[in-house]
Design a protein around this motif. Structure first.
Motif, mmCIF file in Angstrom:
data_model
loop_
_atom_site.group_PDB
_atom_site.id
_atom_site.type_symbol
_atom_site.label_atom_id
_atom_site.label_comp_id
_atom_site.label_asym_id
_atom_site.label_seq_id
_atom_site.Cartn_x
_atom_site.Cartn_y
_atom_site.Cartn_z
ATOM 1 N N ASN A 317 -48.989 -22.681 -2.571
ATOM 2 C CA ASN A 317 -48.135 -21.912 -1.675
ATOM 3 C C ASN A 317 -48.698 -20.512 -1.469
ATOM 4 O O ASN A 317 -49.166 -19.871 -2.406
ATOM 5 C CB ASN A 317 -46.726 -21.796 -2.255
ATOM 6 C CG ASN A 317 -46.036 -23.136 -2.378
ATOM 7 O OD1 ASN A 317 -45.735 -23.789 -1.387
ATOM 8 N ND2 ASN A 317 -45.784 -23.562 -3.608
ATOM 9 N N ILE A 318 -48.661 -20.065 -0.222
ATOM 10 C CA ILE A 318 -49.025 -18.670 0.055
ATOM 11 C C ILE A 318 -47.778 -17.836 -0.194
ATOM 12 O O ILE A 318 -46.842 -17.821 0.604
ATOM 13 C CB ILE A 318 -49.536 -18.509 1.495
ATOM 14 C CG1 ILE A 318 -50.826 -19.316 1.682
ATOM 15 C CG2 ILE A 318 -49.780 -17.035 1.810
ATOM 16 C CD1 ILE A 318 -51.414 -19.234 3.082
ATOM 17 N N THR A 319 -47.755 -17.162 -1.327
ATOM 18 C CA THR A 319 -46.563 -16.412 -1.739
ATOM 19 C C THR A 319 -46.581 -14.954 -1.273
ATOM 20 O O THR A 319 -45.542 -14.311 -1.219
ATOM 21 C CB THR A 319 -46.409 -16.437 -3.264
ATOM 22 O OG1 THR A 319 -47.609 -15.898 -3.857
ATOM 23 C CG2 THR A 319 -46.221 -17.866 -3.764
ATOM 24 N N GLY A 320 -47.760 -14.455 -0.957
ATOM 25 C CA GLY A 320 -47.894 -13.082 -0.449
ATOM 26 C C GLY A 320 -48.832 -13.100 0.747
ATOM 27 O O GLY A 320 -50.032 -12.860 0.598
ATOM 28 N N PRO A 321 -48.304 -13.397 1.923
ATOM 29 C CA PRO A 321 -49.181 -13.592 3.083
ATOM 30 C C PRO A 321 -49.594 -12.299 3.772
ATOM 31 O O PRO A 321 -48.923 -11.270 3.678
ATOM 32 C CB PRO A 321 -48.294 -14.427 4.017
ATOM 33 C CG PRO A 321 -46.908 -13.974 3.709
ATOM 34 C CD PRO A 321 -46.894 -13.657 2.237
ATOM 35 N N ASP A 322 -50.747 -12.366 4.444
ATOM 36 C CA ASP A 322 -51.114 -11.415 5.492
ATOM 37 C C ASP A 322 -51.223 -9.965 5.034
ATOM 38 O O ASP A 322 -50.661 -9.051 5.644
ATOM 39 C CB ASP A 322 -50.108 -11.509 6.646
ATOM 40 C CG ASP A 322 -49.945 -12.924 7.171
ATOM 41 O OD1 ASP A 322 -50.972 -13.582 7.396
ATOM 42 O OD2 ASP A 322 -48.799 -13.379 7.341
ATOM 43 N N ILE A 323 -51.946 -9.734 3.941
ATOM 44 C CA ILE A 323 -52.182 -8.365 3.473
ATOM 45 C C ILE A 323 -53.521 -7.903 4.055
ATOM 46 O O ILE A 323 -54.567 -8.482 3.767
ATOM 47 C CB ILE A 323 -52.198 -8.299 1.939
ATOM 48 C CG1 ILE A 323 -50.851 -8.799 1.388
ATOM 49 C CG2 ILE A 323 -52.471 -6.875 1.465
ATOM 50 C CD1 ILE A 323 -50.839 -8.996 -0.110
#
Length: 340
Positions: A317-323
């Motif tokens: 799972n992408i838990t912290g997206p788009d940094i």
């Protein structure tokens, strides 16, 4: 000879006088109403008012005040503001205005707030139907807007740095507001390596000591794309992500005990070329990694996942997206990606 006044002529002049007086009074009334017309609302007015009976921008309003931007956004201009809702701030870890006033928030606050503002007016209709169109921010940074047509072609979705535009084109006298569902982070830390090191300072629940141990073991020159101009996208596994995929890895020392060849193969598998924000991906998309393997993206209404060839059917799972980093994008993931 004395001329006598014609009665009809007198009545006409009297009627004309009454009409002239009525016109003057009417004009004066209109002028008075014009003078009382409310001035168009500024961006700061709209942010302060929120929407309807509920203000959805209480935290953003306080952030603007603390960053000394309420004044400029109350004056004439041609601004565009991507305004995060209170829900977006809570998702980011700031529960209320007290959290935004905390000393720990101060160092990045001005940079973060300025990163949400363009110095030019950008209507949604003027955003190109394209991926990652660069837009210059008030602080001189760069945002990336994307407009993607639906599969049926009957609608489009707009996003900025991975944040969805929930509603667009709230007109103000000095610009326009687009409401977004996520707080935008400027690339304040630097490239993806520096960004991974810096993320825990703003997201304390994210720990990357295992990943940093792997990078230290092989050196960034072994995975040169990490510090290249890019752009690249990196799926960054947390410490727990290493253990979830390989239970025998429990400490950073366990990672350091692996060979440089093993770690290079694994880290390269977490890097793909291009700046990939989650709203622009579709379910089942296959991406080629830096070591020429492939990973598969999955999307649903509630999540975005990525699966490696060696992960079987167990997705990460992408838990912290788009940094955003200076040379790409970092996505925090909860399971190490394993090549075949």
């Amino acid at each position: 000879m004395t001329l006598s006044k014609h009665p009809a002529s007198g009545r006409q002049w009297g009627l004309l006088s009454v009409l002239l007086i009525a016109v003057v009074v009417s004009f004066s009334a209109c002028k008075s109403n014009d003078d009382n017309t409310p001035a168009p609302k500024t961006i700061n007015d709209l942010i302060s008012a929120g929407n309807g009976t509920t203000n959805q921008f209480t935290i953003f309003k306080k952030a603007l005040q603390l960053a000394n931007l309420s004044g400029p956004l109350s004056q004439a201009g041609t601004y565009t503001v991507f305004a995060p809702t209170d829900a977006a701030f809570r998702l980011f870890g700031y529960a209320d205005t007290n959290a935004i006033k905390a000393p720990s928030a101060a160092p990045l606050l001005a940079a973060v707030v300025q990163y949400h503002i363009l110095s030019t007016r950008l209507e949604a209709s003027a955003i190109p139907t394209a991926i990652n169109t660069a837009q210059q921010t008030l602080s001189g940074g760069t945002l990336y807007t994307s407009k993607v047509a639906s599969a049926t072609g009957t609608s489009t979705s707009v996003s900025v740095n991975g944040a969805h535009v929930l509603s667009s084109n709230s007109d103000a006298s000095n610009g326009v507001i687009h409401v977004i569902d996520r707080v935008l982070l400027p690339p304040a830390f630097g490239n993806v390596v520096a960004t991974i090191q810096g993320i825990p300072s703003i997201l304390p629940t994210a720990s990357f000591t295992f990943l940093q141990a792997a990078i230290a073991k092989i050196g960034t020159t072994a995975v040169s794309s990490l510090t290249s101009t890019g752009p690249i996208t990196v799926f960054a596994p947390t410490d727990a992500a290493f253990t979830a995929a390989v239970p025998t890895i429990k400490t950073a020392a366990d990672v350091s005990a692996m060979t440089a060849q093993q770690l290079t193969a694994i880290l390269s598998y977490h890097i793909v070329p291009g700046r990939i924000y989650t709203p622009t991906v579709t379910n089942g998309t296959s991406l080629t990694t830096a070591q020429t393997g492939t990973v598969t993206l999955g999307t649903s209404t509630t999540s975005v996942t990525v699966t490696g060839k060696g992960n079987g059917s167990t997705a990460s799972n992408i838990t912290g997206p788009d940094i955003t980093a200076t040379n790409g994008v970092v996505h925090i993931i909860d399971r190490l990606l394993l090549p075949q």
